[in-house]
Design an enzyme around this catalytic site. Structure first.
Site, PDB file in Angstrom:
ATOM      1  N   GLY A  29       0.796  -1.223   0.000  1.00  0.00           N
ATOM      2  CA  GLY A  29       0.000   0.000   0.000  1.00  0.00           C
ATOM      3  C   GLY A  29       0.825   1.267   0.000  1.00  0.00           C
ATOM      4  N   GLU A  30       2.004   1.200  -0.598  1.00  0.00           N
ATOM      5  CA  GLU A  30       2.874   2.381  -0.595  1.00  0.00           C
ATOM      6  C   GLU A  30       2.228   3.569  -1.298  1.00  0.00           C
ATOM      7  OE1 GLU A  30       7.320   3.937  -1.768  1.00  0.00           O
ATOM      8  OE2 GLU A  30       6.840   1.827  -2.038  1.00  0.00           O
ATOM      9  N   ARG A  31       1.548   3.340  -2.422  1.00  0.00           N
ATOM     10  CA  ARG A  31       0.903   4.464  -3.124  1.00  0.00           C
ATOM     11  C   ARG A  31      -0.189   5.084  -2.255  1.00  0.00           C
ATOM     12  NH1 ARG A  31      -1.807   2.954  -7.924  1.00  0.00           N
ATOM     13  NH2 ARG A  31      -1.969   5.157  -8.341  1.00  0.00           N
ATOM     14  N   ARG A  32      -0.987   4.258  -1.579  1.00  0.00           N
ATOM     15  CA  ARG A  32      -2.028   4.769  -0.679  1.00  0.00           C
ATOM     16  C   ARG A  32      -1.406   5.544   0.471  1.00  0.00           C
ATOM     17  NH1 ARG A  32      -4.311  -0.758   0.367  1.00  0.00           N
ATOM     18  NH2 ARG A  32      -2.775  -1.259  -1.187  1.00  0.00           N
ATOM     19  N   GLU A  69      -0.250  -8.376  -4.898  1.00  0.00           N
ATOM     20  CA  GLU A  69      -1.044  -7.152  -4.915  1.00  0.00           C
ATOM     21  C   GLU A  69      -0.753  -6.329  -6.169  1.00  0.00           C
ATOM     22  OE1 GLU A  69      -1.330  -3.147  -2.343  1.00  0.00           O
ATOM     23  OE2 GLU A  69      -2.046  -4.972  -1.370  1.00  0.00           O
ATOM     24  N   ARG A  73      -3.254  -5.420  -9.951  1.00  0.00           N
ATOM     25  CA  ARG A  73      -3.524  -4.069 -10.443  1.00  0.00           C
ATOM     26  C   ARG A  73      -3.043  -3.841 -11.871  1.00  0.00           C
ATOM     27  NH1 ARG A  73      -5.427  -2.232  -6.075  1.00  0.00           N
ATOM     28  NH2 ARG A  73      -4.511  -2.164  -4.032  1.00  0.00           N
TER      29      ARG A  73
END
Length: 80
Positions: A29-32, A69, A73
């Site tokens: 979840g680095e982008r989040r 993950e 995407r």
């Protein structure tokens, strides 16, 4: 993404792993996470994995989670 988070919040939790000294390491979840920081969000929903031994098996498992993950995407469009 930061604007979307400002409007709607973080809809999918990030995944973190607890460390032995009370901190957390981001697993997925680095982008989040970066968008939430940009949006000045102070709290993120997170799935917390327990601290592990830091052995090769654990590192392999975390890598598989991250790759899975990202792979999910690959073919996303704005409507997916």
């Amino acid at each position: 993404m930061a604007e979307s988070i400002r409007r709607h919040g973080v809809l999918q939790p990030v995944r973190v792993r607890a460390t032995g000294d009370g901190d957390y390491v981001l697993v997925a979840g680095e982008r989040r996470y970066r968008a939430a920081v940009k949006a000045a969000v102070m709290e993120l929903p997170a799935i917390v994995r327990p601290a592990g031994g830091g052995d090769q098996d654990e590192e392999d498992e975390l890598l598989v989670e991250a790759v899975t993950e990202n792979d999910l995407r690959v073919d996303l469009t704005r409507l997916s």
